[in-house]
Design an enzyme around this catalytic site. Structure first.
Site, PDB file in Angstrom:
ATOM      1  N   ARG A 173       0.888  -1.171   0.000  1.00 54.23           N
ATOM      2  CA  ARG A 173       0.000   0.000   0.000  1.00 54.23           C
ATOM      3  C   ARG A 173       0.921   1.215   0.000  1.00 54.23           C
ATOM      4  O   ARG A 173       1.494   1.581   1.031  1.00 54.23           O
ATOM      5  CB  ARG A 173      -0.897  -0.029   1.229  1.00 54.23           C
ATOM      6  CG  ARG A 173      -1.906   1.109   1.324  1.00 54.23           C
ATOM      7  CD  ARG A 173      -2.758   0.936   2.592  1.00 54.23           C
ATOM      8  NE  ARG A 173      -3.650   2.053   2.819  1.00 54.23           N
ATOM      9  CZ  ARG A 173      -4.897   2.132   2.377  1.00 54.23           C
ATOM     10  NH1 ARG A 173      -5.384   1.134   1.653  1.00 54.23           N
ATOM     11  NH2 ARG A 173      -5.643   3.173   2.640  1.00 54.23           N
ATOM     12  N   HIS A 200      -6.984   1.592  -6.863  1.00 57.67           N
ATOM     13  CA  HIS A 200      -7.240   0.772  -5.668  1.00 57.67           C
ATOM     14  C   HIS A 200      -8.025  -0.468  -6.106  1.00 57.67           C
ATOM     15  O   HIS A 200      -9.202  -0.621  -5.813  1.00 57.67           O
ATOM     16  CB  HIS A 200      -8.047   1.605  -4.669  1.00 57.67           C
ATOM     17  CG  HIS A 200      -8.048   1.066  -3.268  1.00 57.67           C
ATOM     18  ND1 HIS A 200      -7.476  -0.138  -2.925  1.00 57.67           N
ATOM     19  CD2 HIS A 200      -8.578   1.564  -2.120  1.00 57.67           C
ATOM     20  CE1 HIS A 200      -7.633  -0.349  -1.637  1.00 57.67           C
ATOM     21  NE2 HIS A 200      -8.301   0.660  -1.117  1.00 57.67           N
ATOM     22  N   GLN A 203     -10.140  -2.775  -3.635  1.00 56.53           N
ATOM     23  CA  GLN A 203     -11.393  -2.180  -3.179  1.00 56.53           C
ATOM     24  C   GLN A 203     -12.506  -2.397  -4.194  1.00 56.53           C
ATOM     25  O   GLN A 203     -13.634  -2.755  -3.844  1.00 56.53           O
ATOM     26  CB  GLN A 203     -11.198  -0.675  -2.937  1.00 56.53           C
ATOM     27  CG  GLN A 203     -12.466   0.059  -2.530  1.00 56.53           C
ATOM     28  CD  GLN A 203     -13.000  -0.385  -1.183  1.00 56.53           C
ATOM     29  OE1 GLN A 203     -12.310  -0.268  -0.182  1.00 56.53           O
ATOM     30  NE2 GLN A 203     -14.225  -0.894  -1.148  1.00 56.53           N
ATOM     31  N   ASP A 292     -16.987   8.887  -1.611  1.00 54.92           N
ATOM     32  CA  ASP A 292     -15.705   8.806  -0.905  1.00 54.92           C
ATOM     33  C   ASP A 292     -15.438  10.185  -0.303  1.00 54.92           C
ATOM     34  O   ASP A 292     -16.107  11.171  -0.649  1.00 54.92           O
ATOM     35  CB  ASP A 292     -14.597   8.395  -1.882  1.00 54.92           C
ATOM     36  CG  ASP A 292     -13.285   8.044  -1.190  1.00 54.92           C
ATOM     37  OD1 ASP A 292     -13.265   7.960   0.050  1.00 54.92           O
ATOM     38  OD2 ASP A 292     -12.272   7.856  -1.896  1.00 54.92           O
ATOM     39  N   CYS A 332     -16.296   3.482   0.297  1.00 52.97           N
ATOM     40  CA  CYS A 332     -15.110   2.661   0.557  1.00 52.97           C
ATOM     41  C   CYS A 332     -14.575   2.826   1.979  1.00 52.97           C
ATOM     42  O   CYS A 332     -13.747   2.026   2.411  1.00 52.97           O
ATOM     43  CB  CYS A 332     -14.027   2.954  -0.473  1.00 52.97           C
ATOM     44  SG  CYS A 332     -13.601   4.685  -0.643  1.00 52.97           S
ATOM     45  N   ARG A 360     -13.826  -6.831   1.516  1.00 55.12           N
ATOM     46  CA  ARG A 360     -12.414  -6.614   1.216  1.00 55.12           C
ATOM     47  C   ARG A 360     -11.640  -7.899   1.481  1.00 55.12           C
ATOM     48  O   ARG A 360     -10.804  -8.323   0.671  1.00 55.12           O
ATOM     49  CB  ARG A 360     -11.854  -5.468   2.079  1.00 55.12           C
ATOM     50  CG  ARG A 360     -12.207  -4.065   1.609  1.00 55.12           C
ATOM     51  CD  ARG A 360     -11.469  -3.673   0.340  1.00 55.12           C
ATOM     52  NE  ARG A 360     -10.025  -3.754   0.504  1.00 55.12           N
ATOM     53  CZ  ARG A 360      -9.274  -2.793   1.046  1.00 55.12           C
ATOM     54  NH1 ARG A 360      -9.828  -1.673   1.470  1.00 55.12           N
ATOM     55  NH2 ARG A 360      -7.959  -2.939   1.135  1.00 55.12           N
TER      56      ARG A 360
END
Length: 374
Positions: A173, A200, A203, A292, A332, A360
């Site tokens: 990450r 991402h 996700q 988001d 998310c 996830r």
């Protein structure tokens, strides 16, 4: 959510934004680009700058981040075809059902270790990967920002080579997208993209799994993202270039997603893709309304300014009513309740943010099984 660092700058209106070091979806060097959208009164000049943690260049044969040979990485959803993506999602459903039943006999990762590189901390990413790998028999090792200091204390290429000799798989990450490409290039074990400034993918795989569970399908749905055109949007666009559905991004002028990524996804001819500045029109007949945070890490000094610019882009009960009774709300996480979304929307019966968060782990388990060939 988006993650910004000193590697790539991403600032507000008329400022640099973070995109991959690429003149296409990813790979190569970017220096500048011009972005002009439909409004005749709006023309934006954007300077893009990405600094990789190691001074390496990727040959054209490695533009998708995969190394030579049979090694598989999971860096971008668009690295895979539709059948492979759907196969991974089917596997996620299968393994999730076994875990939810209480059956812990499936341990394909027994005797395997995973190195988890975190250039920035994350609750969901760490816990979902570490727990998932453990439940399937493996051992995950957390390497925080002070453990490696990739690109400062040690070059990315060296980190990749060393960790490959200790571990069976690497998850990272990171901030600069070039870092994940370099890890994959120099690693001899599979590398999974846990997030970069650009995209991402884990996700969005979890999001797709959640849609299949609640709507019954991914193909042919309408997904409307309301907010900043960040790495989540880029990931939806990459999925839309592989699997057919209707994707709409409603964002304020000046906060649109990377134009070249939009163009590439549209030219793929797989999905209907729209970029608009009108959230009320966008959400009509949506299957999913997605949000988001407006200001991600590295943009908090802009929070007050962004709250002004993003007025009218909050997902509230009125906007969900326009979307219609079939619309689910997704986020998310983490969410700033009362900012990009109201508390009542998150807590509403049609909110599926917590099943989405749980998925996830299940989506990532399936991704790890795939790249390890298990």
């Amino acid at each position: 959510m988006a993650a910004i660092s000193g590697h790539c700058t991403f600032r507000s209106h008329h400022s640099p934004i973070a995109v991959p070091a690429s003149s296409s979806f990813y790979g190569g060097d970017i220096r500048s680009s011009s972005i002009s959208f439909a409004s005749p009164s709006f023309v934006r000049r954007t300077h893009i700058s990405c600094q990789a943690s190691s001074d390496t260049s990727l040959p054209s044969s490695s533009v998708n981040g995969t190394a030579k040979g049979e090694k598989k990485d999971f860096l971008h959803i668009s690295d895979f075809d539709k059948s492979t993506i759907l196969k991974i999602l089917d596997r996620a459903i299968e393994v999730k059902a076994q875990l939810k039943s209480g059956d812990r006999s499936f341990t394909p990762f027994k005797g395997k270790t995973m190195a988890m590189i975190f250039a920035k901390p994350s609750m969901r990413t760490r816990v979902s990967f570490e727990t998932g790998f453990f439940l399937l028999g493996g051992h995950a090792i957390y390497l925080g920002p002070d453990d490696i200091q990739m690109g400062k204390r040690e070059e990315t290429r060296d980190v990749a080579r060393v960790l490959s000799r200790y571990n069976d798989i690497i998850m990272a990450r990171v901030f600069a997208h070039q870092d994940i490409l370099d890890l994959a290039k120099f690693s001899t074990v599979p590398v999974i993209n846990g997030l970069t400034d650009y995209n991402h993918p884990c996700q969005i795989m979890a999001d797709a799994l959640t849609m299949i569970e609640h709507i019954g399908r991914l193909e042919g749905t309408k997904v409307v993202y309301v907010g900043d055109g960040n790495n989540i949007v880029h990931s939806w666009l990459l999925l839309a270039s592989v699997v057919p559905f209707h994707f709409v991004c409603a964002c304020p002028k000046g906060f649109e997603p990377d134009k070249e990524t939009v163009d590439k996804a549209q030219k793929a001819g797989i999905s209907k893709i729209e970029i608009t500045n009108d959230p009320k029109e966008a959400v009509k007949d949506a299957d999913v309304v997605y949000s988001d945070v407006w200001a991600s890490m590295g943009q908090k000094e802009e929070a007050a300014y962004r709250r002004q610019v993003f007025q009218g882009f909050q997902v509230d009960e009125a906007l969900m009513k326009i979307a219609g009774p079939k619309a689910y709300f997704m986020h998310c996480l983490p969410a700033e309740r009362g900012v990009e979304v109201t508390d009542s929307v998150i807590e509403a019966p049609n909110s599926i943010v917590f099943p989405q968060a749980e998925n996830r782990m299940h989506a990532q388990n399936a991704i790890m099984l795939h790249v390890l060939g298990l």
